[in-house]
Scaffold this motif. Structure first.
Motif, mmCIF file in Angstrom:
data_model
loop_
_atom_site.group_PDB
_atom_site.id
_atom_site.type_symbol
_atom_site.label_atom_id
_atom_site.label_comp_id
_atom_site.label_asym_id
_atom_site.label_seq_id
_atom_site.Cartn_x
_atom_site.Cartn_y
_atom_site.Cartn_z
ATOM 1 N N GLU A 108 -33.937 88.964 -25.683
ATOM 2 C CA GLU A 108 -33.598 87.841 -24.807
ATOM 3 C C GLU A 108 -33.007 86.670 -25.567
ATOM 4 O OE1 GLU A 108 -37.229 86.994 -22.835
ATOM 5 O OE2 GLU A 108 -37.094 88.735 -21.493
ATOM 6 N N ASP A 109 -33.445 86.446 -26.783
ATOM 7 C CA ASP A 109 -32.951 85.319 -27.583
ATOM 8 C C ASP A 109 -32.137 85.870 -28.745
ATOM 9 O OD1 ASP A 109 -32.586 83.109 -29.278
ATOM 10 O OD2 ASP A 109 -34.419 82.161 -28.542
ATOM 11 N N LEU A 110 -30.807 85.820 -28.599
ATOM 12 C CA LEU A 110 -29.931 86.385 -29.614
ATOM 13 C C LEU A 110 -29.998 85.613 -30.926
ATOM 14 C CD1 LEU A 110 -26.739 87.293 -27.553
ATOM 15 C CD2 LEU A 110 -28.614 88.778 -28.277
ATOM 16 N N ASP A 111 -30.223 84.287 -30.844
ATOM 17 C CA ASP A 111 -30.297 83.494 -32.079
ATOM 18 C C ASP A 111 -31.487 83.919 -32.947
ATOM 19 O OD1 ASP A 111 -28.043 82.041 -31.459
ATOM 20 O OD2 ASP A 111 -29.162 80.454 -30.430
ATOM 21 N N ILE A 112 -32.657 84.081 -32.296
ATOM 22 C CA ILE A 112 -33.839 84.516 -33.038
ATOM 23 C C ILE A 112 -33.617 85.919 -33.596
ATOM 24 C CG2 ILE A 112 -36.264 85.141 -32.819
ATOM 25 C CD1 ILE A 112 -36.587 82.864 -30.834
ATOM 26 N N PHE A 113 -33.024 86.781 -32.789
ATOM 27 C CA PHE A 113 -32.717 88.140 -33.229
ATOM 28 C C PHE A 113 -31.827 88.116 -34.475
ATOM 29 C CE2 PHE A 113 -29.879 91.799 -33.232
ATOM 30 C CZ PHE A 113 -30.766 92.860 -33.130
ATOM 31 N N ASN A 114 -30.775 87.268 -34.423
ATOM 32 C CA ASN A 114 -29.830 87.176 -35.531
ATOM 33 C C ASN A 114 -30.504 86.632 -36.797
ATOM 34 O OD1 ASN A 114 -27.308 87.302 -36.839
ATOM 35 N ND2 ASN A 114 -26.872 85.152 -36.320
ATOM 36 N N VAL A 115 -31.370 85.626 -36.625
ATOM 37 C CA VAL A 115 -32.073 85.041 -37.772
ATOM 38 C C VAL A 115 -32.950 86.093 -38.459
ATOM 39 C CG1 VAL A 115 -33.873 83.420 -38.453
ATOM 40 C CG2 VAL A 115 -32.011 82.666 -36.962
ATOM 41 N N LYS A 116 -33.678 86.869 -37.660
ATOM 42 C CA LYS A 116 -34.556 87.887 -38.234
ATOM 43 C C LYS A 116 -33.770 88.952 -38.981
ATOM 44 C CE LYS A 116 -38.546 87.390 -35.184
ATOM 45 N NZ LYS A 116 -39.538 88.097 -34.358
ATOM 46 N N ILE A 117 -32.643 89.346 -38.407
ATOM 47 C CA ILE A 117 -31.811 90.346 -39.072
ATOM 48 C C ILE A 117 -31.267 89.802 -40.393
ATOM 49 C CG2 ILE A 117 -29.679 91.688 -38.947
ATOM 50 C CD1 ILE A 117 -31.904 92.834 -37.247
ATOM 51 N N ARG A 118 -30.784 88.545 -40.374
ATOM 52 C CA ARG A 118 -30.209 87.960 -41.580
ATOM 53 C C ARG A 118 -31.276 87.768 -42.675
ATOM 54 N NH1 ARG A 118 -25.193 87.034 -41.735
ATOM 55 N NH2 ARG A 118 -23.908 86.811 -39.869
ATOM 56 N N ARG A 119 -32.484 87.384 -42.271
ATOM 57 C CA ARG A 119 -33.565 87.244 -43.250
ATOM 58 C C ARG A 119 -33.895 88.584 -43.900
ATOM 59 N NH1 ARG A 119 -37.819 83.160 -40.138
ATOM 60 N NH2 ARG A 119 -36.624 81.231 -40.506
#
Length: 370
Positions: A108-119
């Motif tokens: 639902e939250d693409l920003d959080i998803f993207n942050v987790k992937i980048r980390r």
């Protein structure tokens, strides 16, 4: 150099979920590989992947079984679990198995998803960087170790060359002494042969035999700086002449002293006129203070002195000399050493290999001048 796209592997048995998550990851600029279950993950996984996303509930091989198998491969690729509203037990189990993070579905939250992937990608980059650094460090250590080994070999070679040159110089000094009195030349050669024979018979290792032979070869080197005219005269020595002669063990040890590689030889040379009862010279050491190599030299030196002809007396036969050795065992000589010597001297054949060819040539050159 770091590749421009991160490589991500996703495993989920739901075709819709795989397709949706793949499109989101591609939208963020990642290269995506999607498979249906854990077994497919194990078939294609290698070190080129940066992140793995696993569904927990998959048929045949679930997410927990898959991460367990991945751990055994020791790839250190961050694993994120893709799950719905799971229980706390799932979370605890995943963490214990080494999961890096969790992604909830639906996303639902693409920003959080993207942050987790980048980390997770940054974690992988850190792992790879650490591995490269460790590998470079290990290579550097191996290189330094190899360089150090080569330097040690050179130093050892130089040390041996210096040692050989020093021994040759000592042999030249020995030859100079033997030109003054050829008895000493024959005595030195015989004593060295006897010592090597007895040392082998008593089971000493080669390194100890080398020390013994070298000590025997130079045991009378102290006579080089002593006036030998008193030795060559007929008749017994005066008290003053005995005092002079008795200095040669300590003088010889002082000549050897500066040679660091002949420390053991120095001890033997200094004490080859000691007695096991403590009445010898120069230090009055007793049997407990004398090592086995020194006891050997004491016996063979005395034996050769007794069996050699001198200006002031006749030489003794082998049998009589051995009887004398036994008679003085426990006072002048070590009994065990005398017993071994008496058993082996009867069938002894001289072995000139205990001397260098230069030394033997010098001895016979001195003899021919007589």
């Amino acid at each position: 150099m770091r590749k421009t796209q991160s490589k991500i592997l996703i495993a989920d048995d739901d075709t819709m979920v795989r397709s949706t998550v793949s499109k989101i990851l591609e939208m963020f600029g990642h290269a995506v590989y999607a498979v249906e279950d854990g077994r497919d993950v194990l078939e294609i996984i290698d070190e080129t992947f940066d992140v793995i996303i696993l569904d927990i509930n998959m048929p045949d091989m679930d997410g927990f079984q898959t991460i367990t198998a991945l751990n055994a491969l020791d790839l250190d690729i961050p694993v994120l679990f893709l799950t719905g509203a799971g229980s706390m037990d799932y979370v605890v189990k995943a963490i214990n198995l080494g999961a890096y993070d969790f992604l909830t579905k639906p996303i639902e939250d693409l920003d959080i998803f993207n942050v987790k992937i980048r980390r997770a990608i940054e974690k992988r980059m850190y792992v790879l960087q650490e591995r490269r650094y460790k590998a470079e460090l290990e290579d550097d250590i191996r290189l330094k170790a190899k360089e150090l080994e080569e330097k040690n070999k050179l130093l050892l070679s130089y040390s041996r060359s210096l040692e050989n040159a020093t021994v040759q110089l000592m042999s030249s000094l020995q030859n100079a002494m033997e030109e003054k009195d050829f008895y000493t030349a024959g005595h030195t050669m015989r004593v060295t042969e006897y010592a090597a024979m007895l040392g082998r018979a008593m089971g000493f290792p080669e390194e100890e035999l080398k020390i013994l032979s070298r000590a025997a070869q130079f045991h009378d080197i102290g006579k080089l700086v002593i006036d030998l005219s008193c030795i060559q005269k007929p008749g017994k020595l005066t008290d003053e002449e005995w005092v002079l002669i008795k200095k040669h063990p300590s003088v010889g040890a002082n000549i050897i002293g500066p040679l660091g590689f002949m420390e053991k030889e120095q001890f033997i040379i200094r004490h080859h006129h000691e007695r096991v009862d403590g009445k010898g010279y120069p230090d009055g050491l007793n049997g407990d203070d004398l090592d086995s190599l020194t006891k050997i030299l004491i016996v063979v030196d005395s034996y050769d002195a007794m069996t050699s002809k001198r200006n002031y007396r006749r030489n003794l036969s082998m049998e009589v000399a051995i009887e004398e050795l036994f008679a003085c065992s426990g006072t002048q000589f070590d009994l065990e050493t005398v017993e071994c010597f008496s058993k082996n001297i009867v069938n002894f054949t001289p072995d000139k290999s205990v001397f260098s060819s230069e030394y033997i040539d010098g001895v016979y050159a001195a003899k021919n001048k007589k």
